[in-house]
Design a protein around this motif. Structure first.
Motif: not given
Length: 273
Positions: A152-153, A185-188, A191-194
């Protein structure tokens, strides 16, 4: 330290004959260093507060204080979160019929934590960027130890959040960048894989209930620390569920709206018998 909110309640206690309970959160006071604050984790926050209330009531009974009608529960910001979750538990759990709530008054309330996260995801910056890392760390150190902060960070925040948020660093606010693109992070943000963190946030959000107590919320219209939109959405959902809440939009940001909260609370307390 005699902080303004403590002085406020001392005056109200004198004016109305109230027994005022101001609990330390887990990880503060005598428990500092023994556990980490479960920042917006409802289970331990509600449990420890109820245990505190029960202990206080036992002392009041022993000292032969006269019991008034019911509890007045109030708090601002994190205090609002705990107040909401506490009042909901007391009013929906038959175990606590002997703890009726007369008035619930909150301000700057974090209610829908997932909506809060989604609003963070769409923002460019945050006025108090350490708060969401504190929430993540609180989850990891308590009921969700499987969380990986680097999901996340970004670094160095993922590795060093625990250092700066240990309760002994006065410069913690300056450590965290206010820019969301640099902190998360880009994922957070995408909202990908969250699914995991989203479910945790949803599970720990305040759920509407059919309240019996008088329930009032205030919130600053320019609050971008605890977003105004999620509090207003909760109030609407609460009404649709069958509850009753009086929602007041006030001037100010999260910090400055606190003044309006206490002014409104002072007025309401004068109506209490």
């Amino acid at each position: 330290n005699l902080e303004p909110h403590i002085l406020f309640w001392l005056i109200e206690a004198f004016n109305h004959g109230l027994a005022v309970m101001i609990p330390d959160y887990p990880g503060f006071g005598d428990s500092f260093g023994q556990c980490y604050i479960p920042y917006v984790e409802k289970g331990p926050m509600v449990r420890t507060t109820i245990e505190y209330v029960e202990a206080v009531q036992a002392i009041l009974e022993k000292e032969k204080y006269v019991k008034k009608k019911g509890l007045i529960i109030s708090g601002y910001s994190l205090g609002a979160y705990v107040s909401l979750q506490l009042a909901r538990e007391l009013e929906t759990n038959n175990l606590y019929k002997e703890m009726p709530v007369e008035l619930l008054f909150t301000g700057g309330s974090p209610c829908d934590l997932l909506q809060e996260a989604n609003l963070i995801r769409t923002s460019e910056s945050m006025p108090q960027p350490y708060l969401f890392p504190l929430a993540l760390l609180g989850y990891k150190e308590n009921g969700y130890q499987q969380l990986v902060m680097s999901d996340y960070l970004k670094e160095p925040y993922a590795s060093e959040a625990a250092v700066y948020l240990d309760g002994q660093h006065d410069d913690f606010n300056h450590f965290f960048t206010s820019k969301t693109s640099e902190l998360f992070t880009g994922g957070f943000l995408g909202n990908e894989g969250q699914d995991e963190i989203n479910k945790i946030l949803e599970d720990n959000s305040v759920k509407p209930w059919k309240n019996s107590c008088r329930f009032i919320m205030t919130h600053g219209e320019n609050d971008e620390t605890v977003y105004y939109e999620q509090a207003k959405s909760f109030a609407s959902a609460h009404e649709k569920y069958g509850g009753s809440v009086s929602f007041h939009k006030t001037l100010g940001t999260h910090t400055s709206a606190g003044l309006w909260f206490f002014l409104n609370l002072y007025t309401e307390l004068n109506k209490v018998d």
